[in-house]
Design a protein around this motif. Structure first.
Motif, PDB file in Angstrom:
ATOM      1  N   GLY A   1      47.488  -8.786  74.839  1.00 20.00           N
ATOM      2  CA  GLY A   1      46.076  -8.521  75.114  1.00 20.00           C
ATOM      3  C   GLY A   1      45.652  -7.150  74.627  1.00 20.00           C
ATOM      4  N   SER A   2      44.423  -6.841  74.914  1.00 17.27           N
ATOM      5  CA  SER A   2      43.817  -5.594  74.451  1.00 17.27           C
ATOM      6  C   SER A   2      43.944  -4.502  75.509  1.00 17.27           C
ATOM      7  CB  SER A   2      42.334  -5.828  74.164  1.00 17.27           C
ATOM      8  OG  SER A   2      41.673  -6.177  75.371  1.00 17.27           O
ATOM      9  N   ALA A   3      43.569  -3.290  75.111  1.00 17.66           N
ATOM     10  CA  ALA A   3      43.526  -2.186  76.067  1.00 17.66           C
ATOM     11  C   ALA A   3      42.506  -2.466  77.171  1.00 17.66           C
ATOM     12  CB  ALA A   3      43.185  -0.885  75.344  1.00 17.66           C
ATOM     13  N   THR A   4      41.438  -3.179  76.815  1.00  9.92           N
ATOM     14  CA  THR A   4      40.423  -3.534  77.819  1.00  9.92           C
ATOM     15  C   THR A   4      41.003  -4.481  78.860  1.00  9.92           C
ATOM     16  OG1 THR A   4      38.664  -3.259  76.186  1.00  9.92           O
ATOM     17  CG2 THR A   4      38.149  -4.560  78.155  1.00  9.92           C
ATOM     18  N   LYS A   5      41.756  -5.483  78.405  1.00 12.63           N
ATOM     19  CA  LYS A   5      42.397  -6.410  79.337  1.00 12.63           C
ATOM     20  C   LYS A   5      43.309  -5.646  80.294  1.00 12.63           C
ATOM     21  CE  LYS A   5      45.649 -10.327  79.508  1.00 12.63           C
ATOM     22  NZ  LYS A   5      46.394 -11.340  78.713  1.00 12.63           N
ATOM     23  N   TRP A   6      44.095  -4.715  79.762  1.00  8.28           N
ATOM     24  CA  TRP A   6      45.013  -3.977  80.619  1.00  8.28           C
ATOM     25  C   TRP A   6      44.252  -3.080  81.591  1.00  8.28           C
ATOM     26  CZ3 TRP A   6      48.823  -4.074  83.398  1.00  8.28           C
ATOM     27  CH2 TRP A   6      49.460  -2.933  83.896  1.00  8.28           C
TER      28      TRP A   6
ATOM     29  N   GLU B   1      54.435   2.831  88.828  1.00  3.18           N
ATOM     30  CA  GLU B   1      54.852   1.435  88.673  1.00  3.18           C
ATOM     31  C   GLU B   1      54.089   0.761  87.537  1.00  3.18           C
ATOM     32  OE1 GLU B   1      56.251  -0.188  92.994  1.00  3.18           O
ATOM     33  OE2 GLU B   1      54.126   0.354  92.819  1.00  3.18           O
ATOM     34  N   LEU B   2      52.801   1.000  87.463  1.00  4.86           N
ATOM     35  CA  LEU B   2      51.981   0.358  86.431  1.00  4.86           C
ATOM     36  C   LEU B   2      52.328   0.857  85.034  1.00  4.86           C
ATOM     37  CD1 LEU B   2      48.596   0.384  88.358  1.00  4.86           C
ATOM     38  CD2 LEU B   2      50.025  -1.601  87.866  1.00  4.86           C
ATOM     39  N   ASP B   3      52.851   2.073  84.948  1.00  6.56           N
ATOM     40  CA  ASP B   3      53.240   2.608  83.645  1.00  6.56           C
ATOM     41  C   ASP B   3      54.440   1.873  83.059  1.00  6.56           C
ATOM     42  OD1 ASP B   3      51.203   4.425  83.624  1.00  6.56           O
ATOM     43  OD2 ASP B   3      52.420   6.113  84.326  1.00  6.56           O
ATOM     44  N   GLN B   4      55.070   1.003  83.833  1.00  7.97           N
ATOM     45  CA  GLN B   4      56.192   0.215  83.330  1.00  7.97           C
ATOM     46  C   GLN B   4      55.727  -0.961  82.459  1.00  7.97           C
ATOM     47  OE1 GLN B   4      59.566  -0.296  86.421  1.00  7.97           O
ATOM     48  NE2 GLN B   4      57.725   0.052  87.634  1.00  7.97           N
ATOM     49  N   VAL B   5      54.428  -1.244  82.469  1.00  2.00           N
ATOM     50  CA  VAL B   5      53.885  -2.361  81.707  1.00  2.00           C
ATOM     51  C   VAL B   5      53.393  -1.863  80.354  1.00  2.00           C
ATOM     52  CG1 VAL B   5      52.163  -4.210  81.658  1.00  2.00           C
ATOM     53  CG2 VAL B   5      53.200  -3.526  83.836  1.00  2.00           C
ATOM     54  N   THR B   6      53.753  -2.575  79.302  1.00  2.00           N
ATOM     55  CA  THR B   6      53.280  -2.268  77.949  1.00  2.00           C
ATOM     56  C   THR B   6      52.220  -3.280  77.546  1.00  2.00           C
ATOM     57  OG1 THR B   6      55.399  -1.317  77.281  1.00  2.00           O
ATOM     58  CG2 THR B   6      53.940  -2.087  75.518  1.00  2.00           C
ATOM     59  N   CYS B   7      51.037  -2.801  77.269  1.00  2.00           N
ATOM     60  CA  CYS B   7      49.934  -3.655  76.816  1.00  2.00           C
ATOM     61  C   CYS B   7      48.974  -2.781  76.013  1.00  2.00           C
ATOM     62  CB  CYS B   7      49.206  -4.299  77.991  1.00  2.00           C
ATOM     63  SG  CYS B   7      47.840  -5.395  77.522  1.00  2.00           S
ATOM     64  N   PRO B   8      48.674  -3.153  74.767  1.00  2.00           N
ATOM     65  CA  PRO B   8      49.097  -4.341  74.022  1.00  2.00           C
ATOM     66  C   PRO B   8      50.587  -4.269  73.667  1.00  2.00           C
ATOM     67  CG  PRO B   8      47.148  -3.303  73.036  1.00  2.00           C
ATOM     68  CD  PRO B   8      47.711  -2.338  74.019  1.00  2.00           C
ATOM     69  N   ILE B   9      51.135  -5.409  73.210  1.00  2.00           N
ATOM     70  CA  ILE B   9      52.511  -5.454  72.757  1.00  2.00           C
ATOM     71  C   ILE B   9      52.554  -5.557  71.240  1.00  2.00           C
ATOM     72  CG2 ILE B   9      53.588  -6.333  74.845  1.00  2.00           C
ATOM     73  CD1 ILE B   9      53.286  -9.147  73.758  1.00  2.00           C
TER      74      ILE B   9
END
Length: 299
Positions: free
Chosen positions: A232-237, A253-261
């Motif tokens: 997804g996009s930066a907006t989605k995240w 905790e949220l910094d563990q997610v990478t978006c976009p990929i």
């Protein structure tokens, strides 16, 4: 209700099946890298099958492979030739400048002896470097493109979708692809292998959000997922991040997610382009994990 479909006993993909088909028609010689030191084209567990006029697989190409093919065919031309182990130094005498050393095993196989071939292949798997563990949530166009690519690599894949009958029969029979129908889809997170790299790309943003939340809860409890990637996009995240903050997840905790990929700079939207970009990102991460820390790092 969760429906597990596992096929670990079936050998993976086309290369081994092609080798079995070759051996059904003619005698052949199994050539495997038993051990490797230094800079070499391929590592231990790599193999090829050589017949009088065909080759299946590769041990890395170049002069090493040409000499190994000649040795294999010489054994095939000798009645009742025993298995042979041979050391090759990859220096000027071999026409290669890698500088490493490989030990090859040559095992002649009689026509039709697929049982021996499968036993050799199983042994080679044990010598291969540990494969990546990937968990893929979503069986859409990008998901299918990713599986087609990941299935050609040293990778064990858990592929999850909440919809039934979305997995093609070829993947239900692939040994290193476990297809799972899970409803709710996030329930599968608890069963992921430790050190999985997770890719989230379901047909529904609502499902994506629940899978991300389940992954973060698992990280809070066990901390054993190596990567959480959301398509997804930066907006989605940004939207997801606000909703997950409202559920009590911290910024750390949220910094563990990478978006976009995917790798930066690759902007194509075609499923195959995204698949290549994301796969390269996973491989890059896996390689970084293998490297020993540099002396003095962190001091």
């Amino acid at each position: 209700m969760r429906d597990h479909r596992r096929s670990w006993e079936v050998f993976r993909l086309n290369t081994l099946q092609t080798a079995c088909d070759t051996l059904a028609a003619v005698s052949a010689c199994w050539v495997e890298v038993l051990k490797a030191q230094g800079s070499v084209p391929r590592g231990a567990g790599t193999w090829m099958l050589v017949s009088a006029d065909a080759l299946v697989g590769t041990i890395g190409g170049g002069h090493l492979e040409f000499q190994a093919m000649d040795q294999a065919r010489a054994l095939l031309a000798t009645a009742d030739a025993p298995a042979l182990e041979q050391r090759y130094a990859l220096g000027p005498s071999l026409g290669q400048c890698c500088g490493g050393v490989v030990w090859l095993r040559f095992t002649p196989l009689a026509r039709g002896d697929q049982a021996a071939l499968r036993a050799l292949a199983e042994g080679s798997r044990a010598r291969l470097a540990p494969p990546m563990q990937v968990a893929l949530f979503g069986a859409g166009h990008v998901g299918h493109a990713l599986v087609r690519l990941l299935a050609t690599l040293p990778c064990r894949l858990m592929w999850v979708d909440s919809r039934d009958a979305v997995f093609a029969p070829q993947w239900l029979a692939a040994p290193d692809v476990v297809c799972e129908h899970s409803a709710p889809v996030e329930a599968a997170v608890a069963d992921l292998a430790p050190h999985s790299q997770v890719l989230i790309m379901s047909f529904s943003h609502a499902e994506d959000l629940e899978v991300v939340a389940a992954c973060l809860k698992r990280q809070r409890q066990r901390g054993d997922l190596d990567f959480i990637g959301l398509i997804g996009s930066a907006t989605k995240w940004a939207v997801f991040r606000r909703r997950l903050e409202q559920r009590g997840f911290s910024a750390q905790e949220l910094d563990q997610v990478t978006c976009p990929i995917g790798l930066p700079g690759i902007t194509g939207k075609e499923p195959e382009v995204i698949a290549v970009s994301v796969t390269a990102q996973l491989l890059q991460r896996a390689e970084a994990e293998k490297r020993p820390p540099q002396a003095g790092a962190g001091s």
